[in-house]
Design an enzyme around this catalytic site. Structure first.
Site, short mmCIF file in Angstrom:
data_model
loop_
_atom_site.label_atom_id
_atom_site.label_comp_id
_atom_site.label_asym_id
_atom_site.label_seq_id
_atom_site.Cartn_x
_atom_site.Cartn_y
_atom_site.Cartn_z
N GLY A 31 12.73 24.81 -83.75
CA GLY A 31 12.04 26.08 -83.52
C GLY A 31 11.91 26.94 -84.76
CE1 TYR A 32 12.21 33.38 -86.19
CE2 TYR A 32 11.80 32.74 -88.47
CZ TYR A 32 11.92 33.71 -87.50
OH TYR A 32 11.74 35.03 -87.83
CG HIS A 34 8.10 26.62 -91.22
ND1 HIS A 34 7.67 25.39 -91.64
CD2 HIS A 34 9.46 26.53 -91.13
CE1 HIS A 34 8.71 24.60 -91.83
NE2 HIS A 34 9.82 25.26 -91.52
CD GLU A 35 0.38 25.47 -91.99
OE1 GLU A 35 0.30 26.36 -91.10
OE2 GLU A 35 -0.34 24.45 -92.01
CG HIS A 37 8.27 23.37 -87.79
ND1 HIS A 37 8.71 24.60 -88.21
CD2 HIS A 37 9.38 22.58 -87.72
CE1 HIS A 37 10.02 24.57 -88.39
NE2 HIS A 37 10.46 23.36 -88.11
CD GLN A 61 20.67 19.21 -85.83
OE1 GLN A 61 20.23 18.53 -84.92
NE2 GLN A 61 19.95 19.51 -86.91
N GLY A 148 9.50 15.37 -91.12
CA GLY A 148 9.07 15.84 -92.44
C GLY A 148 9.89 15.21 -93.56
CE LYS A 150 13.69 21.47 -95.86
NZ LYS A 150 14.18 22.29 -94.76
CD GLN A 154 16.22 15.49 -89.57
OE1 GLN A 154 17.17 16.19 -89.27
NE2 GLN A 154 14.97 15.93 -89.52
P1 AMP Z 1 13.68 21.71 -88.26
O1 AMP Z 1 13.09 22.63 -87.23
O2 AMP Z 1 14.03 22.37 -89.53
O3 AMP Z 1 14.76 20.82 -87.70
O4 AMP Z 1 12.50 20.72 -88.64
C1 AMP Z 1 11.81 19.97 -87.67
C2 AMP Z 1 10.95 18.95 -88.38
O5 AMP Z 1 10.03 19.60 -89.25
C3 AMP Z 1 11.78 17.99 -89.24
O6 AMP Z 1 11.25 16.68 -89.14
C4 AMP Z 1 11.59 18.55 -90.62
O7 AMP Z 1 11.71 17.59 -91.64
C5 AMP Z 1 10.16 19.06 -90.54
N1 AMP Z 1 9.94 20.09 -91.56
C6 AMP Z 1 10.68 21.21 -91.75
N2 AMP Z 1 10.22 21.88 -92.83
C7 AMP Z 1 9.18 21.15 -93.32
C8 AMP Z 1 8.30 21.30 -94.43
N3 AMP Z 1 8.37 22.33 -95.26
N4 AMP Z 1 7.36 20.36 -94.63
C9 AMP Z 1 7.27 19.29 -93.80
N5 AMP Z 1 8.06 19.09 -92.75
C10 AMP Z 1 9.01 20.00 -92.51
#
Ligand code: AMP
Length: 302
Positions: A31-32, A34-35, A37, A61, A148, A150, A154
């Site tokens: 959640g939260y 951003h671009e 996601h 986690q 992602g 990033k 993972q």
């Molecule tokens: P998170 O909500 O941070 O667990 O991220 C959810 C998914 O979005 C994961 O697969 C992340 O790798 C991906 N993600 C988060 N930030 C980015 C980013 N800046 N660019 C691409 N994918 C991202």
């Protein structure tokens, strides 16, 4: 777009799609949104008939001294972002829904890939990730799941998990989306003060410096690493967790960059821990993780 809070309701909603053979794309998130996601959701939209986004801050986690309690949450905003990126369902379960027995007896253990880089400073983190993603895969049963680059470690671990445990799905790794000044987008960027936000650009600058030196012919991992550390040191509020130059499939350090190498770093800016990485060829050009993973572990026909 439909908001779904229970496993039973999601299964019921997806059943008619599954019956008529629709392709289901899945984007797991905490959640939260951003671009970064949104780019994953858009790619899932292009490649599937139905798109499910999960929105769940997974307690297992997070370490005991980490930011689980204060991790940013805003479901109303997430619904708007997910809908405009093309999601059909947003699955936002409670902790009780995902972990119905308080004393869970089953976890997905990860081997040595979870003992290095982020796994070294976050023991148990990847076990929590592998466990919740397995639960989500069982709930959604997607044809393709989007992650992602990033979070490279993972993505690598989950790709190996899909391969070794025969999950019948395609795992797609999407490029890192950055702010204009290069900072990788992250929900945790909201923790940064304005000064820290400026200093946070040193992570990307360190990766760019490594690429520049590779282009100029430097191959020695020790010297490349020192150059990256020097760039990070320019930010007064930085504290290095790790800066590593490793084999992109085993995550073990390499002495020289004679083939595609992963440059990965985790740096505290003030109290906020940020990560970034780049997969670089010996000539300094970037390689996509998706391409490398597809060559290493071809997707099984379903
Ligand atoms: P998170 O909500 O941070 O667990 O991220 C959810 C998914 O979005 C994961 O697969 C992340 O790798 C991906 N993600 C988060 N930030 C980015 C980013 N800046 N660019 C691409 N994918 C991202």
């Amino acid at each position: 777009m439909q908001l779904v809070k229970t496993i039973a309701e999601l299964r019921k909603s997806l059943a008619p799609f599954r019956r008529r053979g629709a392709r289901i794309g899945f984007v797991p998130t905490m959640g939260y949104l951003h671009e970064g996601h949104a780019s994953l959701i858009r790619q899932a939209r292009r490649e599937n008939d139905v798109v499910v986004v999960s929105d769940f801050v997974n307690p297992t986690q997070f370490g005991p001294n980490e930011d689980y309690a204060r991790y940013p949450r805003d479901l109303a905003r997430d619904q708007a972002v997910a809908a405009s990126a093309g999601a059909d369902f947003i699955f936002a379960p409670s902790v009780e829904e995902m972990y119905p027995d308080g004393d869970s007896q089953f976890f997905v253990e990860v081997g040595s890939l979870s003992e290095v880089l982020c796994g070294r400073s976050r023991p148990g983190h990847f076990r929590g990730v592998a466990t919740v993603v397995t639960k989500l895969f069982h709930i959604v049963q997607p044809d393709a799941a989007y992650f992602g680059q990033k979070d490279y470690q993972q993505a690598l671990i989950l790709r190996r998990m899909v391969h070794e445990l025969f999950f019948p799905l395609r795992l797609v790794v999407c490029p890192t989306v950055r702010e204009e000044d290069g900072l990788a987008m992250s929900s945790r960027n909201t923790y940064l003060s304005p000064t820290e936000r400026q200093e946070a650009t040193v992570l990307y600058q360190a990766l760019q410096q490594a690429a520049r030196l590779l282009r100029e012919g430097e191959r020695d991992a020790g010297r490349l690493r020192q150059a990256m550390l020097a760039v990070i040191g320019r930010a007064p509020s930085s504290r290095v967790d790790y800066v590593e130059i490793v084999d992109p499939l085993t995550l073990q350090p390499v002495p020289r960059c004679d083939k595609t190498t992963l440059f990965a770093l985790a740096v505290f800016i003030g109290t906020t821990r940020l990560i970034d990485n780049a997969l670089l060829n010996p000539d300094g050009s970037e390689r996509s993780a998706s391409d490398l993973f597809d060559m290493s572990w071809p997707t099984l026909p379903s």
